[in-house]
Design a protein around this motif. Structure first.
Motif: not given
Ligand code: SF4
Length: 474
Positions: A440-460
């Motif tokens: 729901t929040s990540l450093p340097l990615a506020g522009g993205w997480t401010g309005s939507r979640n950032f999916p966690a990487p699932e593989g390689d």
């Protein structure tokens, strides 16, 4: 209009939260794209026509001085007068002088984005002359004191209730029981008021879609016929237009008309296409006694020979904004400039300076749809990229973005290190986000997480997967 492109992000946030605007965009936008596609599907030679249209405009721009001089000579030969204007102020003064010489109190106006560019209405009003917009969309916007939000559908952002409310507030003699259920009701109400204005006007001002050099003719296309009344009823007709509209011949104009309406509204042709050459001659049934062309440069000649010359091909069809996901999400006013959408993102920095155009060159996802539908094949994403480079060189981009890009460039120049770093980042983010599945929040990615979640990487990483697949193929 008030230049607010420097606050594009804030404007966009407000636009996204505006339920009425979102309703209007959801209704209007798909219609344009659908109709254009249907028109294109009916014409197998459409791609060839796009090439032809681009070639015509390229040729005209490559010989701009020659065709402008030829055009001006032919306007004068047919009894008209050309006013060369280097700046917006020159153009405003030229129009004012024509109006004053004609003793004008009221001028009617057909739709013209160049008059928006030079803020002509405010200027005329400040000088005691009443401008009356006669395009239906422009008329309602004038009543609402709003600028257009689209270059061919100026009231694109309004719903039917907005029209009704505006008429009720502005037309004080409107009967309380008048209903506005249909588009026809709106048209009838506007027409009643406009007829008086058409008949009272001393001067009529139109724009021009094309200027034909070989005959000194200006051409306008409309769907309402208001352009014809604007230019034939008053004693004086003023065409306010810009230099890149010139094309060599009538045949060239006909070729461009074949792609214009199809790209704009999905019509084979606009309802009215009007050619005007000079003032009324003996034996003509109608027409103005005086014919003037106010020809604006305003930075356009400076585009010739630069990375931005391709933009001069634009025939203002609006297809790029009709297909733009950013325009479709925020509408035209968010751009805070006369010209919205992808074409505005390229043209505005040229007209007002890149340092005053704010974030417009960044208001794009670079999906490439704008270029793919442009009837004159303007490489809009590439031109926006050029502006981004200029912003970067002049240190106009925010420090966080500059440092971020520098950081990324360091790794991008070292592919082995890049692969290692992205693998490590994907692995750690995957580990950290495994539980929730997204951040729901990540450093340097506020522009993205401010309005939507950032999916966690699932593989390689992509690189690793691609390399693995290649190995399996061998
Ligand atoms: S850039 Fe192309 S698509 Fe956009 S308005 Fe101009 S001609 Fe039309």
């Amino acid at each position: 209009m008030l230049q607010t492109s420097s606050t594009f992000k804030q404007n966009a946030d407000a636009a996204m939260a505006n339920a009425g605007l979102q309703r209007a965009l959801a209704r209007a936008k798909p219609q344009f794209a659908k109709k254009r596609q249907a028109a294109v599907d009916k014409l197998p030679e459409f791609e060839t026509l796009r090439d032809e249209a681009a070639a015509i405009k390229n040729h005209a721009i490559a010989h701009l001085d020659f065709y402008l001089e030829t055009y001006a000579a032919n306007v004068e030969a047919s009894g008209g007068k050309v006013h060369w204007c280097a700046t917006a102020e020159d153009a405003r003064q030229a129009v004012l002088k024509i109006c004053r010489d004609a003793g004008a109190k009221t001028v009617t106006k057909g739709k013209s984005m160049v008059t928006e560019e030079i803020a002509l209405n405010d200027f005329l009003e400040a000088n005691g002359i009443t401008p009356v917009e006669t395009d239906l969309g422009e008329y309602i916007l004038q009543l609402r004191h709003e600028p257009p939000s689209h270059i061919i559908g100026p009231a694109f952002h309004l719903n039917r209730e907005d029209w009704e409310q505006t008429f009720r507030l502005s037309h004080t003699d409107l009967p309380a029981d008048r209903v506005f259920h249909e588009r026809r009701d709106i048209l009838t109400e506007a027409r009643t008021k406009m007829r008086e204005k058409f008949l009272a006007a001393d001067v009529g001002i139109t724009g021009a879609n094309f200027l034909i050099a070989e005959t000194g003719t200006s051409v306008i296309v409309t769907n309402e016929g208001n352009g014809d009344l604007t230019q034939t009823l008053p004693r004086v007709h003023v065409v306010v237009t810009s230099i890149e509209k010139v094309v060599p011949t009538i045949d060239d104009t006909l070729s461009l008309l074949r792609v214009l309406a199809r790209s704009a509204t999905g019509q084979d042709m606009s309802v009215y296409t009007t050619f005007s050459t000079g003032a009324r001659r003996a034996g003509d049934p109608d027409g103005p006694a005086e014919y003037h062309v106010v020809l604006l440069d305003n930075g356009r000649s400076g585009m010739v020979g630069t990375d931005f010359q391709d933009m001069l091909r634009c025939i203002r069809c609006a297809a790029c904004m009709n297909h733009c996901p950013v325009y479709g999400a925020v509408g035209g006013h968010a751009y805070g400039a006369t010209y919205p959408g992808p074409m505005g993102a390229v043209l505005t920095p040229m007209l007002v300076g890149v340092e005053n155009a704010g974030q417009l060159p960044n208001a794009s996802t670079f999906c490439g749809k704008c270029e793919s539908v442009c009837p004159v094949k303007i490489p809009l994403p590439n031109l926006m990229r050029h502006w981004r480079e200029r912003e970067f060189e002049r240190h106009l981009t925010p420090p966080a973005m500059r440092y971020g890009l520098g950081f990324w460039a360091f790794f991008a120049k070292r592919p082995a290190l890049y692969r290692l770093a992205t693998r490590a980042a994907a692995f750690s983010l995957g580990l950290l986000g495994r539980k929730q599945g997204a951040f729901t929040s990540l450093p340097l990615a506020g522009g993205w997480t401010g309005s939507r979640n950032f999916p966690a990487p699932e593989g390689d990483t992509f690189f690793a997967k691609y390399a693995k697949r290649q190995r399996q193929k061998q």
